[in-house]
Design a protein around this motif. Sequence first.
Motif, mmCIF file in Angstrom:
data_model
loop_
_atom_site.group_PDB
_atom_site.id
_atom_site.type_symbol
_atom_site.label_atom_id
_atom_site.label_comp_id
_atom_site.label_asym_id
_atom_site.label_seq_id
_atom_site.Cartn_x
_atom_site.Cartn_y
_atom_site.Cartn_z
ATOM 1 N N GLU A 71 0.849 -1.190 0.000
ATOM 2 C CA GLU A 71 0.000 0.000 0.000
ATOM 3 C C GLU A 71 0.880 1.234 0.000
ATOM 4 O OE1 GLU A 71 -2.594 1.704 3.440
ATOM 5 O OE2 GLU A 71 -3.851 0.285 2.349
ATOM 6 N N MET A 72 0.440 2.266 -0.709
ATOM 7 C CA MET A 72 1.204 3.501 -0.716
ATOM 8 C C MET A 72 0.255 4.681 -0.908
ATOM 9 S SD MET A 72 3.000 3.486 -4.528
ATOM 10 C CE MET A 72 4.080 4.836 -4.041
ATOM 11 N N THR A 73 0.731 5.873 -0.526
ATOM 12 C CA THR A 73 -0.015 7.109 -0.734
ATOM 13 C C THR A 73 0.637 7.881 -1.874
ATOM 14 O OG1 THR A 73 -0.678 7.227 1.590
ATOM 15 C CG2 THR A 73 -0.790 9.254 0.317
ATOM 16 N N LEU A 74 -0.167 8.238 -2.864
ATOM 17 C CA LEU A 74 0.327 8.942 -4.044
ATOM 18 C C LEU A 74 -0.207 10.367 -4.074
ATOM 19 C CD1 LEU A 74 -0.124 6.335 -6.934
ATOM 20 C CD2 LEU A 74 2.003 7.005 -5.831
ATOM 21 N N ARG A 75 0.606 11.259 -4.582
ATOM 22 C CA ARG A 75 0.166 12.634 -4.847
ATOM 23 C C ARG A 75 0.552 12.965 -6.283
ATOM 24 N NH1 ARG A 75 1.293 17.278 -0.597
ATOM 25 N NH2 ARG A 75 -0.355 16.059 0.400
ATOM 26 N N ASP A 76 -0.418 13.494 -7.025
ATOM 27 C CA ASP A 76 -0.161 13.756 -8.437
ATOM 28 C C ASP A 76 -0.901 15.028 -8.864
ATOM 29 O OD1 ASP A 76 0.870 13.409 -10.938
ATOM 30 O OD2 ASP A 76 0.017 11.413 -11.259
ATOM 31 N N VAL A 77 -0.455 15.583 -9.974
ATOM 32 C CA VAL A 77 -1.076 16.781 -10.549
ATOM 33 C C VAL A 77 -1.803 16.366 -11.826
ATOM 34 C CG1 VAL A 77 -0.699 19.062 -11.527
ATOM 35 C CG2 VAL A 77 0.683 18.284 -9.586
ATOM 36 N N VAL A 78 -3.089 16.713 -11.892
ATOM 37 C CA VAL A 78 -3.910 16.356 -13.047
ATOM 38 C C VAL A 78 -4.429 17.653 -13.685
ATOM 39 C CG1 VAL A 78 -5.966 15.127 -13.844
ATOM 40 C CG2 VAL A 78 -4.605 14.194 -11.951
ATOM 41 N N THR A 79 -4.259 17.752 -14.977
ATOM 42 C CA THR A 79 -4.755 18.934 -15.701
ATOM 43 C C THR A 79 -5.869 18.530 -16.657
ATOM 44 O OG1 THR A 79 -3.065 18.652 -17.409
ATOM 45 C CG2 THR A 79 -2.539 20.109 -15.564
ATOM 46 N N ILE A 129 -3.675 -3.439 -9.230
ATOM 47 C CA ILE A 129 -4.267 -2.457 -8.321
ATOM 48 C C ILE A 129 -5.600 -3.009 -7.814
ATOM 49 C CG2 ILE A 129 -5.103 -0.107 -8.057
ATOM 50 C CD1 ILE A 129 -2.112 -0.311 -8.544
ATOM 51 N N LEU A 130 -5.708 -3.147 -6.501
ATOM 52 C CA LEU A 130 -6.926 -3.696 -5.910
ATOM 53 C C LEU A 130 -7.894 -2.605 -5.469
ATOM 54 C CD1 LEU A 130 -5.451 -6.595 -3.758
ATOM 55 C CD2 LEU A 130 -6.402 -6.712 -6.057
ATOM 56 N N SER A 131 -7.361 -1.491 -5.030
ATOM 57 C CA SER A 131 -8.245 -0.398 -4.616
ATOM 58 C C SER A 131 -7.507 0.929 -4.735
ATOM 59 C CB SER A 131 -8.729 -0.599 -3.174
ATOM 60 O OG SER A 131 -7.652 -0.501 -2.261
ATOM 61 N N LEU A 132 -8.293 1.965 -4.983
ATOM 62 C CA LEU A 132 -7.753 3.323 -5.069
ATOM 63 C C LEU A 132 -8.760 4.257 -4.405
ATOM 64 C CD1 LEU A 132 -6.039 4.929 -8.163
ATOM 65 C CD2 LEU A 132 -7.650 6.220 -6.762
ATOM 66 N N ASP A 133 -8.361 4.841 -3.293
ATOM 67 C CA ASP A 133 -9.252 5.711 -2.520
ATOM 68 C C ASP A 133 -8.699 7.132 -2.530
ATOM 69 O OD1 ASP A 133 -10.900 3.518 -1.741
ATOM 70 O OD2 ASP A 133 -9.411 2.983 -0.223
ATOM 71 N N ASP A 156 -17.422 14.577 -14.550
ATOM 72 C CA ASP A 156 -17.291 13.122 -14.709
ATOM 73 C C ASP A 156 -16.013 12.767 -15.466
ATOM 74 O OD1 ASP A 156 -19.705 12.815 -13.412
ATOM 75 O OD2 ASP A 156 -20.884 12.692 -15.272
ATOM 76 N N VAL A 157 -15.741 13.519 -16.510
ATOM 77 C CA VAL A 157 -14.518 13.281 -17.286
ATOM 78 C C VAL A 157 -13.287 13.500 -16.420
ATOM 79 C CG1 VAL A 157 -13.118 14.086 -19.228
ATOM 80 C CG2 VAL A 157 -15.594 13.836 -19.499
ATOM 81 N N ILE A 158 -13.308 14.552 -15.616
ATOM 82 C CA ILE A 158 -12.168 14.851 -14.739
ATOM 83 C C ILE A 158 -11.953 13.725 -13.731
ATOM 84 C CG2 ILE A 158 -11.349 16.402 -12.926
ATOM 85 C CD1 ILE A 158 -12.710 18.703 -14.470
ATOM 86 N N GLN A 159 -13.034 13.223 -13.148
ATOM 87 C CA GLN A 159 -12.909 12.127 -12.178
ATOM 88 C C GLN A 159 -12.295 10.890 -12.825
ATOM 89 O OE1 GLN A 159 -13.459 11.903 -8.854
ATOM 90 N NE2 GLN A 159 -13.799 14.117 -8.838
ATOM 91 N N ARG A 160 -12.725 10.566 -14.022
ATOM 92 C CA ARG A 160 -12.160 9.394 -14.703
ATOM 93 C C ARG A 160 -10.693 9.625 -15.024
ATOM 94 N NH1 ARG A 160 -17.249 9.485 -17.387
ATOM 95 N NH2 ARG A 160 -16.326 10.519 -19.206
ATOM 96 N N ARG A 161 -10.365 10.849 -15.433
ATOM 97 C CA ARG A 161 -8.958 11.136 -15.745
ATOM 98 C C ARG A 161 -8.095 11.061 -14.488
ATOM 99 N NH1 ARG A 161 -7.532 16.092 -19.641
ATOM 100 N NH2 ARG A 161 -8.708 14.662 -20.963
ATOM 101 N N VAL A 162 -8.602 11.543 -13.374
ATOM 102 C CA VAL A 162 -7.853 11.477 -12.118
ATOM 103 C C VAL A 162 -7.529 10.036 -11.761
ATOM 104 C CG1 VAL A 162 -8.075 11.784 -9.627
ATOM 105 C CG2 VAL A 162 -8.655 13.668 -11.170
ATOM 106 N N ARG A 163 -8.522 9.166 -11.796
ATOM 107 C CA ARG A 163 -8.309 7.774 -11.417
ATOM 108 C C ARG A 163 -7.375 7.077 -12.404
ATOM 109 N NH1 ARG A 163 -11.666 6.417 -7.292
ATOM 110 N NH2 ARG A 163 -11.116 4.219 -7.546
ATOM 111 N N SER A 164 -7.566 7.354 -13.680
ATOM 112 C CA SER A 164 -6.706 6.729 -14.691
ATOM 113 C C SER A 164 -5.250 7.148 -14.516
ATOM 114 C CB SER A 164 -7.203 7.098 -16.086
ATOM 115 O OG SER A 164 -6.338 6.599 -17.075
ATOM 116 N N GLN A 165 -5.034 8.428 -14.250
ATOM 117 C CA GLN A 165 -3.664 8.904 -14.091
ATOM 118 C C GLN A 165 -3.024 8.361 -12.817
ATOM 119 O OE1 GLN A 165 -2.967 12.976 -15.216
ATOM 120 N NE2 GLN A 165 -1.358 13.251 -13.643
ATOM 121 N N LEU A 166 -3.801 8.240 -11.743
ATOM 122 C CA LEU A 166 -3.262 7.684 -10.501
ATOM 123 C C LEU A 166 -2.887 6.219 -10.668
ATOM 124 C CD1 LEU A 166 -5.635 9.306 -7.860
ATOM 125 C CD2 LEU A 166 -3.181 9.736 -8.128
ATOM 126 N N VAL A 167 -3.714 5.472 -11.388
ATOM 127 C CA VAL A 167 -3.382 4.057 -11.646
ATOM 128 C C VAL A 167 -2.098 3.954 -12.457
ATOM 129 C CG1 VAL A 167 -4.109 1.990 -12.901
ATOM 130 C CG2 VAL A 167 -5.736 3.189 -11.447
#
Length: 207
Positions: A71-79, A129-133, A156-167
């Motif tokens: 498990e890890m904590t990630l921080r990322d910038v999404v545009t 990846i089993l979970s992303l919170d 909705d598009v932004i939320q999908r992009r956030v999750r995709s980029q974090l994965v």
Amino acid sequence: MASISLDASQRRTLGWGLVITGLLFVAALAITGVRRMGAALDGVTRPAPPELTQDIVIARIRDVARLVSSEMTLRDVVTYRQTRFGSTKQTLLVVTARVSAGIDLDKGTRVEIDSAARRITVTVPPAEILSLDLVSVRTYDERAGLLNPFRPSDRDVIQRRVRSQLVSTANSSGLLEHADRSAALVLRELLARDGYTVEVRRSALLD
């Protein structure tokens, strides 16, 4: 021929010596017999090393059917930027998420047992990846165009992009490799009992 005569004291001494020698000989025979009997009884009463079966191994694996091994904590910038009718809207997000990676043993797990060699071979799918919170999302520099305002569909598009980029970030961070090693270690500790050795192999991920 010369004759040897013994007095009464000497005869008693010789007699006791013969008795003691006889007793020692009998005791030695008894000890030998007890040892042989004990060895024979050990062979009869000592239980044979237990044999593992496919059902036993699968039952143990099911106890940890979903291994969350890293498990890890990630921080990322999404545009996000979108232009329509010559008008551009954009936003910049700083997101923090907690990501868990591990092996889902319900996907393509195989078990092979060699009882003679006392070896177990477990083939498992690679880590995923089993979970992303999402822990926090901070919005910076949000700009909407006069003819192109933000709409619910943009969110909705932004939320999908956030999750995709974090994965994608998690996949490139080494998290999955660490999860593979940790899961293999857990499986070896779980199954390496009763004299069995365990080999953990990776298979292709089956959807």
